[in-house]
Motif scaffolding. Structure first.
Motif, PDB file in Angstrom:
ATOM      1  N   HIS A   1      -4.562  -7.171 -10.321  1.00  0.00           N
ATOM      2  CA  HIS A   1      -4.808  -5.849  -9.775  1.00  0.00           C
ATOM      3  C   HIS A   1      -5.117  -4.811 -10.843  1.00  0.00           C
ATOM      4  O   HIS A   1      -5.584  -3.716 -10.521  1.00  0.00           O
ATOM      5  CB  HIS A   1      -3.635  -5.408  -8.905  1.00  0.00           C
ATOM      6  N   THR A   2      -4.889  -5.123 -12.113  1.00  0.00           N
ATOM      7  CA  THR A   2      -5.250  -4.194 -13.183  1.00  0.00           C
ATOM      8  C   THR A   2      -6.752  -4.214 -13.444  1.00  0.00           C
ATOM      9  O   THR A   2      -7.275  -3.322 -14.102  1.00  0.00           O
ATOM     10  CB  THR A   2      -4.498  -4.508 -14.497  1.00  0.00           C
TER      11      THR A   2
ATOM     12  N   ARG B   1     -11.613  -3.169  -0.600  1.00  0.00           N
ATOM     13  CA  ARG B   1     -10.758  -2.384  -1.496  1.00  0.00           C
ATOM     14  C   ARG B   1     -11.330  -0.971  -1.594  1.00  0.00           C
ATOM     15  O   ARG B   1     -12.350  -0.746  -2.200  1.00  0.00           O
ATOM     16  CB  ARG B   1     -10.712  -3.060  -2.864  1.00  0.00           C
TER      17      ARG B   1
ATOM     18  N   THR C   1      -8.491   2.241  -5.978  1.00  0.00           N
ATOM     19  CA  THR C   1      -8.156   1.456  -7.162  1.00  0.00           C
ATOM     20  C   THR C   1      -6.642   1.230  -7.173  1.00  0.00           C
ATOM     21  O   THR C   1      -5.876   2.200  -7.072  1.00  0.00           O
ATOM     22  CB  THR C   1      -8.581   2.190  -8.447  1.00  0.00           C
ATOM     23  N   PRO C   2      -6.207  -0.023  -7.260  1.00  0.00           N
ATOM     24  CA  PRO C   2      -4.769  -0.301  -7.228  1.00  0.00           C
ATOM     25  C   PRO C   2      -3.993   0.436  -8.321  1.00  0.00           C
ATOM     26  O   PRO C   2      -4.466   0.580  -9.454  1.00  0.00           O
ATOM     27  CB  PRO C   2      -4.699  -1.820  -7.451  1.00  0.00           C
ATOM     28  N   ASN C   3      -2.839   0.910  -7.954  1.00  0.00           N
ATOM     29  CA  ASN C   3      -1.871   1.516  -8.869  1.00  0.00           C
ATOM     30  C   ASN C   3      -2.401   2.723  -9.634  1.00  0.00           C
ATOM     31  O   ASN C   3      -1.884   3.059 -10.696  1.00  0.00           O
ATOM     32  CB  ASN C   3      -1.326   0.456  -9.838  1.00  0.00           C
ATOM     33  N   ALA C   4      -3.407   3.404  -9.065  1.00  0.00           N
ATOM     34  CA  ALA C   4      -3.991   4.569  -9.729  1.00  0.00           C
ATOM     35  C   ALA C   4      -3.408   5.874  -9.197  1.00  0.00           C
ATOM     36  O   ALA C   4      -3.817   6.951  -9.625  1.00  0.00           O
ATOM     37  CB  ALA C   4      -5.510   4.555  -9.557  1.00  0.00           C
ATOM     38  N   GLY C   5      -2.468   5.784  -8.259  1.00  0.00           N
ATOM     39  CA  GLY C   5      -1.818   6.977  -7.745  1.00  0.00           C
ATOM     40  C   GLY C   5      -2.531   7.632  -6.576  1.00  0.00           C
ATOM     41  O   GLY C   5      -2.044   8.604  -6.021  1.00  0.00           O
TER      42      GLY C   5
ATOM     43  N   TYR D   1      -3.842   6.806  -2.868  1.00  0.00           N
ATOM     44  CA  TYR D   1      -3.743   5.807  -1.814  1.00  0.00           C
ATOM     45  C   TYR D   1      -4.277   6.369  -0.510  1.00  0.00           C
ATOM     46  O   TYR D   1      -4.365   7.591  -0.338  1.00  0.00           O
ATOM     47  CB  TYR D   1      -2.289   5.351  -1.654  1.00  0.00           C
TER      48      TYR D   1
ATOM     49  N   CYS E   1      -0.209  -1.949   0.908  1.00  0.00           N
ATOM     50  CA  CYS E   1      -0.229  -1.129  -0.305  1.00  0.00           C
ATOM     51  C   CYS E   1      -1.083   0.127  -0.145  1.00  0.00           C
ATOM     52  O   CYS E   1      -1.111   0.967  -1.042  1.00  0.00           O
ATOM     53  CB  CYS E   1      -0.719  -1.943  -1.495  1.00  0.00           C
TER      54      CYS E   1
ATOM     55  N   THR F   1      -4.326   0.466  -0.166  1.00  0.00           N
ATOM     56  CA  THR F   1      -5.523   0.546  -1.006  1.00  0.00           C
ATOM     57  C   THR F   1      -6.760  -0.015  -0.315  1.00  0.00           C
ATOM     58  O   THR F   1      -7.835  -0.005  -0.891  1.00  0.00           O
ATOM     59  CB  THR F   1      -5.328  -0.170  -2.359  1.00  0.00           C
TER      60      THR F   1
END
Length: 153
Positions: A12-13, A34, A37-41, A43, A77, A79
């Protein structure tokens, strides 16, 4: 331990916005749409997800691809969405997603299925956010091809 879920084995990075083939189970293909972008803050909001779900289903279930769509639903998640198809080519699946986002981006009026008797959370919709995300995804997928459906490594 059980086998790892396919989507958990994707790095996911390295994952960017787009559309990917998540898995193939016989004649059923699961696509990863998608949208963030995953984990980019950043959502998908709950109302946004809900509106995309209603409008995507409305368009897709009445489109020429209706017979090939098994399911479209949000990722936990927040996303993106998973879409399961049967009998559609990769290009047809991409076209369905593009057309659905175009429908959402230009939708006006009352959101289908948004009455109390039709929906379990009929008050929580966000059409402007759904339209903004759909316009962005339309640009991202404008030139997407079946070759682009492979997860980044």
């Amino acid at each position: 331990m059980k086998d790892q879920v396919t989507s958990f084995s994707v790095d996911h990075t390295k994952l960017k916005k787009g559309m990917y083939t998540n898995r193939v189970d016989g004649d059923v293909i699961t696509y990863d749409i998608r949208m963030k972008t995953p984990n980019a803050g950043d959502y998908l909001g709950n109302g946004e997800i809900h509106t995309i779900e209603h409008l995507f289903a409305t368009y897709a279930r009445s489109s020429r691809y209706a017979g090939g769509l098994l399911y479209i639903g949000p990722m936990g998640c927040r996303t993106g969405f998973y879409m399961l198809t049967r009998g559609l080519t990769d290009q047809e699946a991409i076209d369905l997603v593009r057309e659905s986002f175009d429908f959402i981006a230009h939708f006006s009026g009352e959101i289908p299925g948004s009455h109390e008797a039709e929906c379990g959370n009929y008050r929580e919709h966000d059409l402007p956010a759904a339209q903004a995300t759909s316009r962005e995804m339309g640009k991202i997928l404008a030139f997407w091809t079946p070759d682009d459906l492979v997860y980044p490594v």
